[in-house]
Scaffold this active site. Structure first.
Site, PDB file in Angstrom:
ATOM      1  N   CYS A  65      13.755  11.422   6.557  1.00 25.77           N
ATOM      2  CA  CYS A  65      13.702  10.997   7.960  1.00 25.77           C
ATOM      3  C   CYS A  65      15.016  11.298   8.666  1.00 25.77           C
ATOM      4  O   CYS A  65      15.033  11.582   9.854  1.00 25.77           O
ATOM      5  CB  CYS A  65      13.367   9.523   8.043  1.00 25.77           C
ATOM      6  SG  CYS A  65      14.412   8.509   6.990  1.00 25.77           S
TER       7      CYS A  65
ATOM      8  N   GLU B 244       9.289  16.563  14.491  1.00 25.64           N
ATOM      9  CA  GLU B 244       9.754  16.345  13.132  1.00 25.64           C
ATOM     10  C   GLU B 244       8.925  17.213  12.192  1.00 25.64           C
ATOM     11  O   GLU B 244       7.703  17.083  12.137  1.00 25.64           O
ATOM     12  CB  GLU B 244       9.593  14.868  12.756  1.00 25.64           C
ATOM     13  CG  GLU B 244      10.159  14.587  11.390  1.00 25.64           C
ATOM     14  CD  GLU B 244       9.993  13.138  10.979  1.00 25.64           C
ATOM     15  OE1 GLU B 244       8.891  12.593  11.161  1.00 25.64           O
ATOM     16  OE2 GLU B 244      10.962  12.567  10.457  1.00 25.64           O
TER      17      GLU B 244
ATOM     18  N   GLU C 149       9.883   1.662  10.544  1.00 23.23           N
ATOM     19  CA  GLU C 149      10.939   2.675  10.420  1.00 23.23           C
ATOM     20  C   GLU C 149      10.232   4.011  10.448  1.00 23.23           C
ATOM     21  O   GLU C 149       9.434   4.301   9.559  1.00 23.23           O
ATOM     22  CB  GLU C 149      11.698   2.512   9.099  1.00 23.23           C
ATOM     23  CG  GLU C 149      12.436   1.207   8.947  1.00 23.23           C
ATOM     24  CD  GLU C 149      13.566   1.051   9.939  1.00 23.23           C
ATOM     25  OE1 GLU C 149      13.964   2.054  10.556  1.00 23.23           O
ATOM     26  OE2 GLU C 149      14.026  -0.082  10.113  1.00 23.23           O
TER      27      GLU C 149
ATOM     28  N   LYS D   9       0.887  -1.179   0.000  1.00 21.06           N
ATOM     29  CA  LYS D   9       0.000   0.000   0.000  1.00 21.06           C
ATOM     30  C   LYS D   9       0.916   1.218   0.000  1.00 21.06           C
ATOM     31  O   LYS D   9       1.421   1.632   1.039  1.00 21.06           O
ATOM     32  CB  LYS D   9      -0.866  -0.026   1.269  1.00 21.06           C
ATOM     33  CG  LYS D   9      -2.195   0.701   1.173  1.00 21.06           C
ATOM     34  CD  LYS D   9      -2.102   2.180   0.920  1.00 21.06           C
ATOM     35  CE  LYS D   9      -1.714   2.987   2.141  1.00 21.06           C
ATOM     36  NZ  LYS D   9      -1.426   4.405   1.787  1.00 21.06           N
TER      37      LYS D   9
HETATM   38  P1  NAD Z   1       2.623   8.721   7.265  1.00 15.53           P
HETATM   39  O1  NAD Z   1       2.872   7.985   8.525  1.00 15.53           O
HETATM   40  O2  NAD Z   1       1.602   9.767   7.247  1.00 15.53           O
HETATM   41  O3  NAD Z   1       2.215   7.702   6.110  1.00 15.53           O
HETATM   42  C1  NAD Z   1       3.012   6.563   5.831  1.00 15.53           C
HETATM   43  C2  NAD Z   1       2.109   5.494   5.268  1.00 15.53           C
HETATM   44  O4  NAD Z   1       1.171   5.121   6.268  1.00 15.53           O
HETATM   45  C3  NAD Z   1       1.308   5.939   4.048  1.00 15.53           C
HETATM   46  O5  NAD Z   1       1.225   4.884   3.128  1.00 15.53           O
HETATM   47  C4  NAD Z   1      -0.053   6.243   4.645  1.00 15.53           C
HETATM   48  O6  NAD Z   1      -1.110   6.091   3.738  1.00 15.53           O
HETATM   49  C5  NAD Z   1      -0.137   5.218   5.757  1.00 15.53           C
HETATM   50  N1  NAD Z   1      -1.061   5.608   6.823  1.00 15.53           N
HETATM   51  C6  NAD Z   1      -1.369   6.860   7.227  1.00 15.53           C
HETATM   52  N2  NAD Z   1      -2.277   6.829   8.211  1.00 15.53           N
HETATM   53  C7  NAD Z   1      -2.556   5.528   8.454  1.00 15.53           C
HETATM   54  C8  NAD Z   1      -3.426   4.857   9.349  1.00 15.53           C
HETATM   55  N3  NAD Z   1      -4.219   5.514  10.187  1.00 15.53           N
HETATM   56  N4  NAD Z   1      -3.436   3.502   9.322  1.00 15.53           N
HETATM   57  C9  NAD Z   1      -2.655   2.818   8.455  1.00 15.53           C
HETATM   58  N5  NAD Z   1      -1.841   3.411   7.568  1.00 15.53           N
HETATM   59  C10 NAD Z   1      -1.778   4.747   7.573  1.00 15.53           C
HETATM   60  O7  NAD Z   1       4.051   9.265   6.793  1.00 15.53           O
HETATM   61  P2  NAD Z   1       4.379  10.106   5.491  1.00 15.53           P
HETATM   62  O8  NAD Z   1       3.864  11.483   5.695  1.00 15.53           O
HETATM   63  O9  NAD Z   1       3.981   9.349   4.262  1.00 15.53           O
HETATM   64  O10 NAD Z   1       5.971  10.091   5.529  1.00 15.53           O
HETATM   65  C11 NAD Z   1       6.690  10.911   6.340  1.00 15.53           C
HETATM   66  C12 NAD Z   1       7.130  10.168   7.581  1.00 15.53           C
HETATM   67  O11 NAD Z   1       7.857   8.999   7.210  1.00 15.53           O
HETATM   68  C13 NAD Z   1       8.080  10.975   8.435  1.00 15.53           C
HETATM   69  O12 NAD Z   1       7.741  10.836   9.788  1.00 15.53           O
HETATM   70  C14 NAD Z   1       9.437  10.338   8.155  1.00 15.53           C
HETATM   71  O13 NAD Z   1      10.379  10.505   9.166  1.00 15.53           O
HETATM   72  C15 NAD Z   1       9.054   8.922   7.981  1.00 15.53           C
HETATM   73  N6  NAD Z   1      10.103   8.201   7.252  1.00 15.53           N
HETATM   74  C16 NAD Z   1      10.897   7.341   7.960  1.00 15.53           C
HETATM   75  C17 NAD Z   1      11.925   6.670   7.332  1.00 15.53           C
HETATM   76  C18 NAD Z   1      12.780   5.704   8.091  1.00 15.53           C
HETATM   77  O14 NAD Z   1      13.377   4.833   7.462  1.00 15.53           O
HETATM   78  N7  NAD Z   1      12.873   5.796   9.410  1.00 15.53           N
HETATM   79  C19 NAD Z   1      12.143   6.855   5.955  1.00 15.53           C
HETATM   80  C20 NAD Z   1      11.322   7.753   5.282  1.00 15.53           C
HETATM   81  C21 NAD Z   1      10.293   8.405   5.935  1.00 15.53           C
END
Ligand code: NAD
Length: 501
Positions: free
Chosen positions: A300, A399, A265, A189
């Site tokens: 991140c 963040e 992650e 997804k």
């Molecule tokens: P997000 O958590 O909003 O979304 C990530 C994924 O989760 C998306 O596919 C989204 O549709 C899904 N999602 C959102 N709400 C959900 C819910 N209630 N239930 C199930 N799935 C849900 O994050 P984002 O805005 O897409 O990405 C940014 C974040 O990702 C930042 O916090 C960043 O630090 C993190 N990130 C971490 C790493 C790492 O390796 N540690 C790498 C890249 C990004």
């Protein structure tokens, strides 16, 4: 292609896939719903994509389950699975221009990077795990002569992958390559902001010889499709990258359903510490731009907290402020552009909110702070630098995930250490010093999954990546360690028939 005009023409010719990909077929959502995916550089619709929800996740999980249980993939020899991943890597390479454009259109990634970083990293990741496939051995327990204890690794079954939008192709590869090479079937997804490259790669996977049903892609929103995957009773494991808040939700989903294993992650707030004895102060200061403004700060690992020793603090502030203008955003299709737009309106609002909070809480705005290029219809913001930040301000605690830097002074190694670790995150940390003892002391004391000494963001598929504390849970991405997330360990005792075991 070397000019904006050429890339713009090529972008107009791209035909993104926009249905979901299940059992090797393009299908609409069960509900028939679609959602628009927006080009963040212009605010215009690229295409309307099938919007998966719980019903579609269920169809995809059934497909993945059937493909797993009948062994069409899991029962292949590791070498055959590996060869398929290597062929997929080759197909991604040969479709590099198309995939590069899809990534640039979908998330605003500068075209100069989307090939040499995103496409290149995906190619490297699939081929690296493909090459590893038949070089992994299981174990035999060192027991006595009466029994044989086999310790074997098996695929966990159906893996649900939920991923973010900041490096869609690369992070998807970090999940899919080890999950697939271990013999699992996957339902991916992708983030709602960035479904396009994943859909194309799923199609290429079929061409590479990965059987239908082994890699299914269901675009959709987190609260519906993502949640349904997290709660599905027939998913054996979730591999997630995204925000800490959503990572925690996946732990709940697992507890509320079948106790599926979860690896997450999540977010970061990397301290980047410049000591006065940095081996090359100019280089350390120069690296700050890359650490926070590259990928428009949507990283991140972004070095969003810059800690500078008091004796060099004024110089650091002045030079970083002056250099930030070099990261002013532009049209991502222009090969000269180093920074693109923020991914969407809501993320732009978040970044602007934090800029306002920084001003309100008394930080000194040194550079940037405004939206820019509004005439494009895109979501652009200036690279922004705050000085005189204290670690308890919101801009230093939360963040932001945008091009906003907080510079914090410190007077001693102890103070720098305390500030660095005073965060709920623990993804990464960097320090610049010539003092070998300090480098070792601090590397050991930093509560972070990755520490960079006299460099920033060095990475390679050969080394694990993942955080401590609220930056990560349940295993690492990258390297052979990632395979732990996608395998169960089985112990089998064989009685050797010499009078019992
Ligand atoms: P997000 O958590 O909003 O979304 C990530 C994924 O989760 C998306 O596919 C989204 O549709 C899904 N999602 C959102 N709400 C959900 C819910 N209630 N239930 C199930 N799935 C849900 O994050 P984002 O805005 O897409 O990405 C940014 C974040 O990702 C930042 O916090 C960043 O630090 C993190 N990130 C971490 C790493 C790492 O390796 N540690 C790498 C890249 C990004």
């Amino acid at each position: 292609m070397t000019t904006l005009a050429e890339w713009t023409e090529a972008a107009a010719a791209v035909e993104p896939r926009n249905q979901m990909f299940i059992e090797g077929e393009w299908v609409d959502a069960v509900s028939g719903a679609t959602f628009e995916t927006i080009n963040p550089a212009t605010g215009t619709v690229i295409t309307s994509v099938a919007e998966g929800d719980a019903a579609d996740i269920d169809v995809a999980v059934r497909s993945a389950r059937a493909s797993f249980e009948d062994g069409r993939w899991a029962s292949l020899s590791p070498r055959d699975r590996g060869q398929a991943l290597i062929r997929l890597a080759g197909l991604i390479e040969s479709h590099g221009v198309e995939l590069q454009l899809l990534e640039t259109l979908d998330v605003g990634k500068p075209i100069r990077y989307s090939r040499r970083v995103d496409v290149a990293q995906a190619v490297h990741t699939y081929s690296w795990y493909g090459e590893a496939a038949d070089k992994l051995y299981d174990d035999i327990a060192p027991t006595g002569p009466n029994a044989l204890g086999l310790i074997t690794r098996e695929p966990i079954g159906v893996v649900g992958a939920v991923t973010p939008w900041n490096f869609p192709m690369m992070i998807n590869a970090w999940k899919l390559a080890p999950a697939l090479v271990a013999g699992n079937s996957v339902v991916l997804k992708p983030a709602e902001q960035s479904p396009l490259s994943a859909l194309r790669i799923a199609e290429l996977a079929i061409e590479a010889g990965i059987p239908p049903g082994v890699l299914n892609v269901v675009p959709g929103f987190g609260e519906t499709a993502g949640r349904a995957l997290g709660l599905h009773p027939d998913v054996d494991g979730i591999t997630f990258t995204g925000s800490t808040e959503v990572g925690k939700l996946f732990l709940q989903y697992a507890g509320q359903s079948n106790m599926k294993r979860v690896s997450a992650e999540t977010g970061g707030k990397t301290p980047n510490m410049i000591f006065a004895d940095a081996p090359d102060l100019d280089f350390a200061i120069g690296a700050v731009g890359f650490s926070i403004f590259w990928n428009t700060g949507e990283m991140c690992i972004a070095g969003s907290r810059l800690l500078a020793e008091r004796s060099v603090y004024d110089r650091v502030v002045e030079e970083v402020g002056a250099m930030s203008g070099g990261w002013a955003p532009g049209d991502p299709l222009d090969p000269a552009t180093k920074a693109g737009p923020i991914v969407d309106q809501s993320q732009l609002d978040r970044v602007c909110h934090y800029i306002d909070r920084g001003v309100d809480q008394g930080a000194r705005l040194v550079a940037g702070g405004n939206r820019t290029l509004t005439e494009t219809g895109g979501y652009f913001v200036e690279p922004t630098v705050f000085a005189d930040v204290s670690n308890d301000m919101d801009i230093a605690r939360d963040e932001i995930f945008g091009p906003v830097l907080s510079i914090i002074p410190f007077d001693s190694e102890e103070e720098a250490m305390a500030i660095a670790n005073e965060t709920r995150f623990g993804l990464s940390a960097a320090l610049w010093t010539s003092n070998l003892g300090r480098a070792h002391r601090m590397s050991a004391a930093l509560k972070a999954g990755t520490v960079w000494v006299n460099n920033f963001d060095t990475s390679d598929i050969t080394a694990p990546f993942g955080g401590y504390k609220e930056s990560g849970f349940g295993g690492k991405d990258k390297s052979l360690l990632a395979l732990d997330k996608y395998t169960n360990v089985k112990t089998t005792w064989i009685n050797l028939g010499r009078g019992g075991v």
